[in-house]
Design an enzyme around this catalytic site. Sequence first.
Site, short mmCIF file in Angstrom:
data_model
loop_
_atom_site.label_atom_id
_atom_site.label_comp_id
_atom_site.label_asym_id
_atom_site.label_seq_id
_atom_site.Cartn_x
_atom_site.Cartn_y
_atom_site.Cartn_z
N ARG A 166 0.84 -1.20 0.00
CA ARG A 166 0.00 0.00 0.00
C ARG A 166 0.88 1.26 0.00
O ARG A 166 1.52 1.58 1.01
CB ARG A 166 -0.94 0.03 1.20
CG ARG A 166 -1.79 1.31 1.23
CD ARG A 166 -3.01 1.23 2.14
NE ARG A 166 -2.69 1.20 3.54
CZ ARG A 166 -3.60 1.34 4.52
NH1 ARG A 166 -4.89 1.52 4.20
NH2 ARG A 166 -3.24 1.27 5.79
N ASP A 448 -4.18 3.43 14.27
CA ASP A 448 -3.33 3.96 13.21
C ASP A 448 -3.85 5.34 12.85
O ASP A 448 -4.69 5.91 13.56
CB ASP A 448 -3.26 3.01 12.02
CG ASP A 448 -4.58 2.88 11.27
OD1 ASP A 448 -5.57 3.58 11.62
OD2 ASP A 448 -4.64 2.07 10.32
#
Length: 541
Positions: A166, A448
Amino acid sequence: MSIVAAKGVSIVGPVKPEYADILSVSAQEFVATLNRAFNGRRKELLQRRVDRQRELDAGALPDFLPETKWIREDPTWRGARPAPGLEDRRVEITGPVDRKMVINALNSAAYTYMADFEDSNAPTWENNISGQVNLRDAVRGNITFAAPNGKYYKLKEGKRATLIVRPRGWHMEEKHFLVDGEPTSASIFDFALYFFHNAKESVARGFGPYFYLPKMESHLEARLWNDVFNLAQDMLKVPRGTIRGTVLIETILAAFEMEEIIYELREHSSGLNCGRWDYIFSFIKKFRNNPKFLLPDRSDVSMTTPFMSAYVRLLIKTCHRRGVHAMGGMAAQIPIKDDPKANEAAMAKVHADKLREVQAGHDGTWVAHPDLVTLALKVFNEHMPQPNQLYNLREDVQVSAHELISTEGIKGAITEKGVRSNVDVSLQYMEAWLRGLGCVPIHNLMEDAATAEISRSQLWQWVRHRARTAEGKEVTPEFVNRVLDEEVGAIRSRIGAEKFGKTKFEQAKQMLAGTVQGKEYADFLTTLCYDSILTTTGAKL
């Protein structure tokens, strides 16, 4: 060390000897060519986001696009067939690109591993370039790691998780790598370095260059990715269609363009993912100036909340209609090793979440910790013994534009506990991010950037509209600032003045305070804080 720069390229981050191959002249030229070709379009699309936000602020509401109705109504087109290593994705593990994580993730029982340069990675120069080194070694099967405690890590023999990478979103820049005097697109930088070094090698080893694509807000942004893919493949003489990209539907605007996004990526598409935490963040962000979209405590907004349930059902139907995977999202719980009772409750929540996903028709799910792979596998193996559920077309599903944005039926309230929790999570995460950590366990949840974004955006939203808590307290700047002072003070008392002085809490406090006053709003914490983690000592060029 001294390093030769490609024409028009300046590297303003330090280059260690082990980085020289990753930043070879030919690799620099590859990055620079892609950036020159597409960075202008990227900037235009980012301006389009700004223009769209003005429309929403003026009261406009998103809807399915009339100009692309023909794409949605044409039953004949399909996405690409699953590529090698992506036929079965029932459990995917995700995490940052540090060396130990890469080895453990690939060795886990998960079917795939999403190596993350984005929300679980603080994009320091060291993290990004060492991450590229780690993935290069992982693709070739020779990655090892000797921990300070003497423990040695290496890849196991036999089947390993398929690697998916990613890159950062279109909104980010890499300010350590300048092309013609300007920072390069972080998306292109992350993608290009990985693709350049690993595309042919991964194909030779039985899989391919596979990517997760984050934070997109329109099918035009997907079209840009597709064009990047095509040029990159052409430059390295890799057949078009070798790349696969799974798009995270993690913005409210992208939810209205799911079919169009798959269409733009057709020969490169490997499906869509329910990026649930960023989706909630986007919902708050996009409608932040409209008091009709005031949400309760973060803990009260779940996947069974009506607008979230509508999004999931539409995503599964859309993917399966077009023959691509519909991936589930992340449960934030992590194992609690020192409290068996709390751990049992947390694992019960994970089980319920994964059961909901597989019964809804998802083809796979995410976990953030290797210990959760077994639990998720058990649920999916029991209810999905075959590799996927592409046959489950969900023709029963009909989702309207209103259902995707409706706040009707949302249970819960804004509470003083919710205010304090949001301050606490935002503060702790930002402090860790400023120290170079992008994935942080806080109160037995893996936080996160996405979950921290929800917390700070809710604070802004509540202050903006002077929301009242269930206890009758008006959420004002003064109230939030007082809570922030109290939380910082509690941390100082808990860890001691000497240790506190070595942290980034004061800096995090100032940055957080500036973005929760209900006035100026920073689109992303990562862009707000990025300049604070720049390393500008400069390589010798």
